[in-house]
Each structure stands twice: as structure tokens, then as C-alpha cells.
Enzyme design. Structure first.
Site, PDB file in Angstrom:
ATOM      1  N   TRP A 208       0.837  -1.190   0.000  1.00  0.00           N
ATOM      2  CA  TRP A 208       0.000   0.000   0.000  1.00  0.00           C
ATOM      3  C   TRP A 208       0.884   1.257   0.000  1.00  0.00           C
ATOM      4  CZ3 TRP A 208      -0.688   3.978   3.645  1.00  0.00           C
ATOM      5  CH2 TRP A 208      -1.705   4.890   3.287  1.00  0.00           C
ATOM      6  N   ASP A 376     -15.946  10.977  -3.641  1.00  0.00           N
ATOM      7  CA  ASP A 376     -15.332   9.746  -3.142  1.00  0.00           C
ATOM      8  C   ASP A 376     -16.154   9.184  -1.984  1.00  0.00           C
ATOM      9  OD1 ASP A 376     -12.999   7.944  -2.062  1.00  0.00           O
ATOM     10  OD2 ASP A 376     -12.184   8.785  -3.911  1.00  0.00           O
ATOM     11  N   ASP A 377     -15.532   8.393  -1.160  1.00  0.00           N
ATOM     12  CA  ASP A 377     -16.162   7.686  -0.044  1.00  0.00           C
ATOM     13  C   ASP A 377     -16.937   8.644   0.876  1.00  0.00           C
ATOM     14  OD1 ASP A 377     -16.708   5.729   1.779  1.00  0.00           O
ATOM     15  OD2 ASP A 377     -14.622   5.227   2.192  1.00  0.00           O
ATOM     16  N   ARG A 456      -9.239  -2.898   7.744  1.00  0.00           N
ATOM     17  CA  ARG A 456      -9.944  -1.622   7.571  1.00  0.00           C
ATOM     18  C   ARG A 456     -11.406  -1.791   8.002  1.00  0.00           C
ATOM     19  NH1 ARG A 456     -11.344   2.659   2.841  1.00  0.00           N
ATOM     20  NH2 ARG A 456     -10.344   4.438   3.802  1.00  0.00           N
ATOM     21  N   LYS A 490     -15.777   5.242  -9.566  1.00  0.00           N
ATOM     22  CA  LYS A 490     -14.505   4.786  -8.998  1.00  0.00           C
ATOM     23  C   LYS A 490     -14.815   3.529  -8.203  1.00  0.00           C
ATOM     24  CE  LYS A 490     -10.860   6.123  -5.720  1.00  0.00           C
ATOM     25  NZ  LYS A 490     -10.183   7.213  -5.014  1.00  0.00           N
ATOM     26  N   TRP A 491     -14.324   2.399  -8.664  1.00  0.00           N
ATOM     27  CA  TRP A 491     -14.611   1.087  -8.052  1.00  0.00           C
ATOM     28  C   TRP A 491     -13.424   0.718  -7.171  1.00  0.00           C
ATOM     29  CZ3 TRP A 491     -18.189  -3.040  -9.989  1.00  0.00           C
ATOM     30  CH2 TRP A 491     -17.979  -4.276  -9.372  1.00  0.00           C
ATOM     31  N   ASP A 492     -13.682   0.608  -5.879  1.00  0.00           N
ATOM     32  CA  ASP A 492     -12.587   0.357  -4.937  1.00  0.00           C
ATOM     33  C   ASP A 492     -12.664  -1.062  -4.389  1.00  0.00           C
ATOM     34  OD1 ASP A 492     -10.366   0.978  -3.403  1.00  0.00           O
ATOM     35  OD2 ASP A 492     -11.205   2.850  -2.642  1.00  0.00           O
ATOM     36  N   ASN A 494     -10.756  -2.649  -0.923  1.00  0.00           N
ATOM     37  CA  ASN A 494      -9.744  -2.232   0.044  1.00  0.00           C
ATOM     38  C   ASN A 494      -9.207  -3.283   0.998  1.00  0.00           C
ATOM     39  OD1 ASN A 494      -9.095   0.520  -0.481  1.00  0.00           O
ATOM     40  ND2 ASN A 494     -11.181   1.054   0.057  1.00  0.00           N
ATOM     41  N   CYS A 539      -9.721   0.811  -8.678  1.00  0.00           N
ATOM     42  CA  CYS A 539      -8.919   1.218  -7.528  1.00  0.00           C
ATOM     43  C   CYS A 539      -8.932   0.059  -6.554  1.00  0.00           C
ATOM     44  CB  CYS A 539      -9.544   2.468  -6.899  1.00  0.00           C
ATOM     45  SG  CYS A 539      -8.782   2.959  -5.343  1.00  0.00           S
ATOM     46  N   ASP A 561      -2.383   5.175  -3.707  1.00  0.00           N
ATOM     47  CA  ASP A 561      -2.872   6.148  -2.726  1.00  0.00           C
ATOM     48  C   ASP A 561      -1.770   7.130  -2.354  1.00  0.00           C
ATOM     49  OD1 ASP A 561      -5.481   5.454  -2.503  1.00  0.00           O
ATOM     50  OD2 ASP A 561      -5.309   4.406  -0.588  1.00  0.00           O
TER      51      ASP A 561
HETATM   52  C1  GLA Z   1      -9.047   3.755  -0.729  1.00  0.00           C
HETATM   53  C2  GLA Z   1      -8.760   4.454  -2.037  1.00  0.00           C
HETATM   54  C3  GLA Z   1      -8.730   5.937  -1.817  1.00  0.00           C
HETATM   55  C4  GLA Z   1     -10.054   6.386  -1.263  1.00  0.00           C
HETATM   56  C5  GLA Z   1     -10.368   5.625   0.002  1.00  0.00           C
HETATM   57  C6  GLA Z   1     -11.776   5.914   0.471  1.00  0.00           C
HETATM   58  O1  GLA Z   1      -8.008   3.887   0.157  1.00  0.00           O
HETATM   59  O2  GLA Z   1      -7.563   3.993  -2.579  1.00  0.00           O
HETATM   60  O3  GLA Z   1      -8.453   6.610  -3.013  1.00  0.00           O
HETATM   61  O4  GLA Z   1     -11.050   6.183  -2.218  1.00  0.00           O
HETATM   62  O5  GLA Z   1     -10.263   4.232  -0.175  1.00  0.00           O
HETATM   63  O6  GLA Z   1     -12.088   5.227   1.614  1.00  0.00           O
END
Ligand code: GLA
Length: 751
Positions: A208, A376-377, A456, A490-492, A494, A539, A561
Site C-alpha cells: 500500500w 469519493d467515499d 480496515r 470509482k470502483w474500490d 480495500n 482502484c 494512494d
Molecule cells: C481507498 C482508495 C482511496 C479512497 C479511500 C476511500 O483507500 O484507494 O483513493 O477512495 O479508499 O475510503
């Protein structure tokens, strides 16, 4: 009494005749396969050239029907010559450079295919039975049929040769033509035997906020393995790609033989490089066999993902250009399009925003000439509101406490201001603090009785389950319904998998990793049918899902990130060795940088971000007027040359791994226009401040007007003047980059 030897012998023979047939009958009963086939006629050698404009892979079915790889390199006029080639490099077991080595027969190295049969035996020996060639546009496809002579297993090796790009993609189709199921223990996509005196392997590793670190090692005897077993977020450890330089100790940009390769698979993967006793190297790439023995029913076919490779005699530079050209035309969804510049809300607002915050960010983005705003989030979940990362994932309804006017209000406002609108989702995941986790605990990846580790504060949903695939598709689909003005998702993703397991798969847990990845692809196929024009970013905590499997469906990647411009030098340099600049999202963020604490000048941050898909990710209100004016200027000039970044050919003029400078240029196909980025990443001796970069990639016979961008007065004496291409290529270009984080960008136009 004395024993009569004759009577004894007769007695023994009778017993033998009585016993042996029944033992044999028993054995036959257990036996699943007979040694039947010899429908494969032995005979002449068959030479099968797989060719592109400049390269050639020559496969030869030898007289004993074993298919071998005898050449991968520059194209020669008559590949039939390889039919008579006798190779003197042979492994001790005498198996030779098999085109698709299997566990079995005389082959004792790492196999591409290892099958366990129902009778418990492990041997597979594939013989050539025929091949077909067909052409569709620029792609010539060769399908080679192989067959095991006992078990009826059929293997088709498929090679797609991309003529202009000099790229070959290969995959394998394994058909169980027998009556009983078989177990695929290892099932690589392809194998490539290479002969050289020295092999330098360059590969990419990281985690990361430091993706695509680069290692270059001379391979020694034995097997080097690059693998990921993370299930999801698979490339936050290694990337399924490599550069293999032959007969050199250094990764060279413009000279020497380089094979570049990648695997189009977003799940667990394995690449191995086995240097055998004859100094021959076998490269294998495929799905990782880790916990993934795959049962193939009678009549079923397993299709492996693509292994992609290219050959260059002009160093890593040409290898990258080949891969990039292929990617833009065939490998990246929407390749060739220009994706908009944008402002993303994450580092500027994190979870703390109101409708008002977003509207003002949209105003500022429009004011600076950006073209899209991405929320974003933090916008969703009511019962367990997503105001931090510890709740809400899974509950994809708008948090109307936070955004009472809803998403459409914000999206429409962006459109009114002339911006497009994007929004973040992370549909494969669930927080324990959510209604989804309560309503569908059986959808969470887990192994009975074992700890459900959080990372997370979240768990992974079981995408091997078709019901979960429907749900995940629904998250995308429903989000798109929140407004008619959503242009970008934006598809994440994590976290990685831990204690893998699927309630749905029941006793078939071996299928989990493969079917999870196939599950994502199923979802993405449905999404692309319904939303062909939506730009979708891949993402995964930054660059955790960077591979050519994902890029078939996604337009771009969130490269990392880590938005620190200095870190990005290394991350983007290495990413761009394999993946084209058009997919590299690159954002200007605030200083001190939120990940590294580094402070770099705004100009340097822009000049780095402009070498990919430019965006900003900060609170514009915190910029001074001067900074805003610089931003405005950099964004305007980017629009003038970004078609070169997206679709031009890259030439790297200085590697950050070699010294204190980094420089690269993108050139139009007709060599009439170019943009050159130069950076100083470390202070050095003032006497060498005017560093000479050779502008490879120009037409030496053309005259170019060279103009430095984004400055009032250039510090390079030659800016604003016309120079001969050969002068710029042979030492005339020496911009002054004196201090750490000095940078200069030049635009070239042929006169
Ligand atoms: C991940 C993404 C970031 C952001 C956060 C939101 O870490 O890589 O760009 O979108 O989540 O929680």
C-alpha cells in the site's frame, strides 16, 4: 515322504492360472484408462510459425510429435529452417524445450500443466495432432491441438499474434474428453522457453502506498517465483508482469534484447522462471495453483487467462511501446479515448462534507478548468452512516442526513457548471456495522469456526456466489440510477482475503479463488453491456488490482494512494514500463503530503501528474490565488498536449533508478508533435545542472519548435527556438534543473 518336484510344479502352475486372472480382473476393474490411442501418426516435423511484423515464435512438432519452442525473437524470412535445427542444449532428462510442458513423460521441470486423474496417476504427455490458422483484421490466431495418448485429455494452445504491435497473447483450453472427472493441479496459461547466456529479470513488487517497486536480478539456477495469494487486492505485493533482459547485467532502455510479459488475471497468480541445467530458461505464467486444484468434469473445458508477451531488440523502451500500443488498441477498455481531468474529493474532504462543501469544490474545479468532479467515499448508508471507515459498506443508499438533496442534485450542479460527475463505490466489501452484514452473513467470505479477521474494519463478500454477483452488479446499477448525470464510477476494493471460504461452494472450496475472480469478470461483463460509455476506474487501495485482466473492463487505474510527487516518480516510471500512461490516474495533492509528509513545489506536483491522466485531490479553497493561477495554467497546457500522453509513444530519457534525474517524452505517431517532461529528483553538483537528455523518438530530419510550458521565462536557452531533430537527439537539449524538485515541461512542434 520325499516331495515329487513335478507334481509340485504342476500344482503351482494350476494355482497360478487360477489366481492370476482374478488378480488381473481386479486390476482392470480399478483401472480408469487404457493405453489406447495411437491415432497420432508419427512423421515429418511440422513447423508452426507464430508471427508479427517484426517478431517470430517458432514452434516445431518434432517427428515424435512433441511440440517444442525453438525460437522467439526477430522474424526471419523462412521459419521452416527451424525444422532442421538440432539444439545441443538439453536438460539431463532429455525432454527438450517443450512448448507446453506437462507433468509426466520425461519432463521433470516445473510443468505448465499438471493433471491428476481419477485412477490416481499424474502423468500427461501431450502430442501434436494438428493446427489451424485464421486471421481477423490485424490479429492472426494459431490454434494448436495437443492430446494425451492415454486419458483423452485435449489441450488447445491458442496464440493471437498482433501484427503491428508485435505482441503475442496466448491462452490454453483444456478439454476433458474422457469419461471421468480429472483434477487440474497446475494449469498455466503459457510457457516460453528462452535461450541466452544471462537472464536479467526485472519485476515489480510493493504494498500500500508504494506500488510497483522494481527489482532487477540476474537469475541463477533453480526457480524464481513471483506470486500473489491474496485473493483480492492481489497486486499490493507483486505485479503479474516482468521484463526479461537477455545477455546483460542492466535493464537497458534503448538497446539489447528484452522480453516483456504480463498475465491478464486479477486473482491469485504465479509466474515462474526456471533456469535448468542446460542454462535454458522456462517462463510460466498462470493462475496460482495455491489451494486451487480444479476439478474438470467429463466434457468440460477450462480456459486459462491470457499470457501476453512481446520481444524487443531495442531495449525496454521498444518493449513498453509494443505493450502500450497493444493495450490501447486491444487491452484496455476504452483505450484510445481521452479521459477527463478531474477533482476528487478524498484528500480534500475525506468523510467530512456537506452538500455545500461539494458544490464549492465543483465551483473551484470548474474555475480551474477541470472537467469532472468525483465524489469519493462517505456519501452512503443511513442506519450505519459512512462517516468513517468503520461502518456502512454494503448499505448503498444515500445518507440523506449528510446530503439531504441527494446525489442527483450534486451531479446536476456539476453538469450545469460544465463538469462531468463521478462517484465512488466499493461493492465487493461489507462492514460488520451494516444492514447487509446482518441480513446476509452467509455472503461473507469465511471458514466455519475460524476467526473472521477484519481489515480496515471490513470483510470480503463471496463473489464466487452468483447471488452475490447479482448484488454487486446491483450496487453499480442502482448507483447509476441515483442520477442521470453519472459519468464515472470509482470502483474500490480495500482488503485482501483471510481464512478464505465460501458457504455457497460447500465442499468445493478449491474453486473459491478462481471463481471469485471469474465472478468479478461476470459482473463487469454485465456492467459493460448496460453501461458501455461509463468511465470506470479500477482502484484497490491504490494500485492493488493493476493487471490486464481488469483493464479489459476498466478504463483506468488509481495508480497509488501515495500522491507524493516524489514517490510517484518511481511508481509511475515502473507502472509505465508495462501499462500505458492513459490508464495512470495521477493527482496533484496538498503539501505536506498526507502519506509521506514530503513537501514539493506545486509546479513539480503538476509536472508529475501531467505525465499521466491529470487530476487534483485537495481542497481548492486552501490554494492561494497564485497557486490557483498556476493550476489553471498547467491544466490549460495539459489539454493542448494530453492526446500525446494518452496515445503517443513513450520514450524514457532518464530513469530515476539510474541517477538524480527523471525524464520522459511522448511522441505522436507521425513524429510531428511531442511533449517532454524533465525532473530533478535530487540535488547534485551545480556544475552538471544543465543535464543533457537525448530526445529519442524524434525524427532526426525534422525541425522542431521547442517551447517550455507553464513558466513566464524559460531557464533553458533553447526554448522558443527551432532546432533540428538530430541536434535534440544527439546532445543539444540540456535544460537547467539545478535544485531538487526543479522540473520543466516542453512542447515540440515540427515546422
Ligand atoms: C481507498 C482508495 C482511496 C479512497 C479511500 C476511500 O483507500 O484507494 O483513493 O477512495 O479508499 O475510503
Amino acid at each position: 515322504m520325499k516331495k515329487n518336484p513335478i507334481v509340485g510344479a504342476i500344482f503351482l502352475m494350476a494355482a497360478f492360472l487360477l489366481l492370476v486372472p482374478s488378480a488381473q480382473a481386479q486390476k482392470t476393474k480399478k483401472k480408469a484408462y487404457e493405453h489406447t490411442v495411437v491415432e497420432i501418426p508419427a512423421g515429418q516435423r511440422t513447423v508452426i510459425p507464430v508471427e508479427t511484423e517484426h517478431t517470430q515464435l517458432v514452434l516445431v512438432a518434432q517427428a515424435n510429435r512433441v511440440l517444442q519452442t525453438l525460437h522467439y525473437g526477430n522474424r526471419i524470412a523462412d521459419p521452416q529452417a527451424f525444422g532442421s535445427l538440432r539444439t545441443f542444449r538439453d536438460s539431463g532428462n532429455g525432454s527438450g524445450p517443450m512448448a507446453f510442458p506437462t507433468a509426466g513423460g520425461k519432463y521433470l521441470g516445473e510443468p505448465a500443466l499438471h493433471v491428476k486423474y481419477t485412477d490416481g496417476y499424474h502423468n500427461t504427455e501431450l502430442y501434436y495432432t494438428g493446427h489451424d490458422v485464421h486471421r481477423s483484421g490485424d490479429v492472426v490466431t494459431t490454434e494448436i491441438r495437443l492430446k494425451d495418448y492415454v486419458t483423452q485429455l485435449e489441450v488447445k494452445l491458442v496464440y493471437d499474434a498482433y501484427q503491428k504491435e508485435d505482441v503475442i497473447c496466448t491462452h490454453t483450453e483444456i478439454l476433458n474428453a474422457g469419461n471421468l472427472p480429472v483434477e487440474l493441479v497446475q494449469y498455466a496459461s503459457g510457457s516460453l522457453y528462452v535461450e541466452a547466456d544471462r537472464y536479467l529479470l526485472t519485476h515489480f513488487h510493493g504494498g500500500w502506498a508504494f506500488e510497483m517497486g522494481m527489482d532487477s536480478d540476474i537469475l541463477t539456477h533453480g526457480t524464481k517465483v513471483i506470486e500473489s495469494r491474496r485473493g483480492t487486492q492481489v497486486t499490493q505485493c507483486n505485479n503479474p508482469s516482468f521484463l526479461l533482459s537477455l545477455n546483460t547485467d542492466r535493464l537497458q532502455e534503448n538497446e539489447g534484447e528484452v522480453i516483456a510479459g504480463a498475465l491478464a488475471w486479477s486473482g491469485n497468480f504465479r509466474m515462474s522462471f526456471e533456469l535448468d541445467e542446460s542454462d535454458r530458461l522456462n517462463v510460466l505464467a498462470g493462475i496460482s495453483p495455491h489451494a486451487s486444484a480444479y476439478t474438470l468434469a467429463s466434457g468440460a473445458t477450462f480456459v486459462t487467462p491470457d499470457m501476453i508477451y512481446t520481444y524487443s531488440r531495442r531495449g525496454a523502451g521498444q518493449a513498453s511501446r509494443n505493450l502500450h500500443a497493444w493495450a490501447r488498441h486491444y487491452g484496455v477498455y476504452g483505450g484510445g479515448n481521452i479521459n477527463p481531468t478531474l477533482l476528487n474529493s478524498w484528500e480534500g474532504a475525506y468523510f467530512n462534507f456537506t452538500t455545500e462543501t461539494l458544490l464549492r469544490m465543483i465551483d473551484d474545479a470548474a474555475g480551474m478548468g477541470l472537467e469532472m468532479f468525483v465524489l469519493d467515499d462517505g456519501w452512503f448508508a443511513k442506519d450505519f452512516p459512512r462517516n468513517s471507515d468503520n461502518a456502512g459498506l454494503g448499505d448503498w443508499e444515500v445518507n440523506t442526513d449528510k446530503l439531504p438533496e441527494g446525489i442527483d442534485y450534486v451531479a446536476s450542479y456539476a453538469h450545469e457548471k460544465g463538469l462531468r460527475f463521478g462517484i465512488w463505490i466499493e461493492p465487493e466489501m461489507v462492514n460488520p456495522q451494516s444492514n447487509l452484514a446482518r441480513n446476509h452473513p452467509e455472503w461473507v467470505v469465511q471458514s466455519p469456526g475460524r476467526e473472521m479477521y477484519q481489515s480496515r474494519n471490513q470483510w470480503v463478500l463471496d463473489l464466487s456466489n452468483p447471488a452475490v454477483q447479482d448484488f454487486v452488479f446491483g450496487v453499480f446499477d442502482n448507483t447509476m440510477q441515483l442520477s442521470g448525470n453519472i459519468d464515472y464510477i470509482k470502483w474500490d476494493c480495500n482488503r485482501t482475503v483471510a481464512n478464505f471460504g465460501s458457504e455457497y461452494l460447500d465442499a468445493d472450496q478449491d474453486r473459491f479463488y478462481v471463481e471469485y475472480t471469474q465472478g468479478i469478470y461476470n459482473v463487469m461483463r454485465r456492467i459493460r453491456e448496460k453501461y458501455p460509455d461509463t468511465i470506470v476506474q479500477c482502484c484497490s487501495s491504490g494500485g492493488g488490482r493493476v493487471d490486464y485482466g481488469a483493464l479489459k473492463y476498466f478504463n483506468e487505474i488509481w495508480t497509488s494512494d501515495n500522491t507524493d510527487a516524489l514517490s510517484r516518480v518511481y511508481i509511475q516510471y515502473a507502472t509505465n514500463l508495462i501499462y500505458p500512461a492513459c490508464v495512470m490516474a495521477s493527482h496533484v495533492s496538498a503539501v505536506p503530503n498526507h502519506q509521506t509528509g514530503n513537501v514539493t513545489p506545486l509546479k513539480f506536483r503538476f509536472d508529475i501528474a501531467c505525465s499521466g491522466r491529470l487530476g487534483m485531490e485537495l481542497q481548492p479553497r486552501n490554494l492561494t490565488d497564485r497557486e490557483k493561477a498556476l493550476a489553471d495554467r498547467c491544466i490549460q497546457s495539459y489539454k493542448q498536449y494530453r492526446d500525446l500522453v494518452f496515445n503517443g509513444d513513450v520514450y524514457r530519457l532518464a530513469s530515476p533508478y539510474d541517477g538524480d534525474f527523471y525524464a520522459l517524452m511522448y511522441v505522436s505517431q507521425d513524429r510531428k508533435r511531442a511533449v517532454v517532461f524533465t525532473y530533478c529528483i535530487k540535488y547534485q553538483n551545480r556544475a552538471v545542472g544543465g543535464h543533457v537528455f537525448r530526445m529519442d523518438g524524434l525524427d532526426p530530419g525534422k525541425q522542431y519548435k521547442v517551447t517550455e510550458l507553464n513558466v513566464d521565462r524559460s531557464r533553458w536557452w533553447g526554448s522558443g527556438k527551432v532546432h533540428a531533430g538530430d541536434f535534440l537527439m544527439e546532445g543539444g537539449f540540456n535544460p537547467l534543473l539545478l535544485q531538487t524538485f526543479d522540473s520543466a515541461v516542453f512542447y515540440l512542434e515540427a515546422q
